[in-house]
Design an enzyme around this catalytic site. Structure first.
Site, mmCIF file in Angstrom:
data_model
loop_
_atom_site.group_PDB
_atom_site.id
_atom_site.type_symbol
_atom_site.label_atom_id
_atom_site.label_comp_id
_atom_site.label_asym_id
_atom_site.label_seq_id
_atom_site.Cartn_x
_atom_site.Cartn_y
_atom_site.Cartn_z
ATOM 1 N N CYS A 34 21.737 72.938 0.246
ATOM 2 C CA CYS A 34 21.382 72.483 1.592
ATOM 3 C C CYS A 34 22.446 71.578 2.206
ATOM 4 O O CYS A 34 22.353 71.239 3.381
ATOM 5 C CB CYS A 34 20.059 71.738 1.558
ATOM 6 S SG CYS A 34 20.152 70.288 0.509
ATOM 7 N N ASP A 36 22.937 68.467 1.449
ATOM 8 C CA ASP A 36 22.532 67.061 1.457
ATOM 9 C C ASP A 36 23.329 66.255 0.430
ATOM 10 O O ASP A 36 23.799 66.801 -0.558
ATOM 11 C CB ASP A 36 21.028 66.937 1.176
ATOM 12 C CG ASP A 36 20.207 67.438 2.355
ATOM 13 O OD1 ASP A 36 20.803 67.690 3.404
ATOM 14 O OD2 ASP A 36 18.991 67.569 2.209
ATOM 15 N N CYS A 105 15.545 69.591 -4.625
ATOM 16 C CA CYS A 105 15.865 68.295 -4.010
ATOM 17 C C CYS A 105 15.826 67.174 -5.046
ATOM 18 O O CYS A 105 16.589 66.217 -4.957
ATOM 19 C CB CYS A 105 14.883 67.974 -2.899
ATOM 20 S SG CYS A 105 14.607 69.340 -1.760
#
Ligand code: FES
Length: 142
Positions: A34, A36, A105
């Site tokens: 992603c 991040d 995540c």
């Protein structure tokens, strides 16, 4: 998507956000899926090797914020050797689970802790048994 109460609590009131000046170890990692980014700072007692303080900063999603917040709470007070046991699985359990699409995540926090421990070990010329060189450490790219 259903998030547990604990996830929402740590997302709304994240613990240990910020930086530690002159940290003993700093780890920065990125999530390839992603984009991040997560950075973890550790303040480690030289003699006891206990993590006295741990802070994080993230450019990431809500699940990344919640898992980092919980991970920093779990790492504090542990030795650098025990800190290795704060895996993404342990963090997810402490948060009463994450939706399956958000499991990746939680890896950011684990990897950032490992990268910070690696940074500490390198600076102090020690080996932390079981700690592998982080693949995604991007701390040199500041
Ligand atoms: Fe990127 Fe969660 S979507 S860390």
């Amino acid at each position: 998507m259903n998030y547990s109460e604990k996830v929402m609590d740590h997302f709304n009131n994240p613990r240990n956000v910020g930086e530690i000046e002159n940290a003993s170890g700093v780890g920065t990692v990125g999530n390839a899926k992603c984009g991040d980014i997560m950075r973890i700072y550790l303040d480690i007692d030289e003699d006891t090797k206990i993590v006295k303080d741990c802070k994080f900063k993230t450019f990431g999603c809500g699940a990344a914020v919640a898992t980092s917040s919980m991970a920093t709470e779990l790492v504090k007070g542990k030795t650098i050797y025990e800190a290795l046991e704060v895996t993404n699985k342990a963090v997810m359990e402490a948060l009463d689970g994450l939706p399956p699409v958000k499991v990746h995540c939680s890896l950011l926090a684990e990897e950032a802790i490992h990268a910070a421990l690696w940074d500490y070990a390198e600076k102090h010329h020690i080996t932390i048994e079981g700690l592998k060189k982080p693949k995604t450490d991007i701390s040199d790219e500041d």
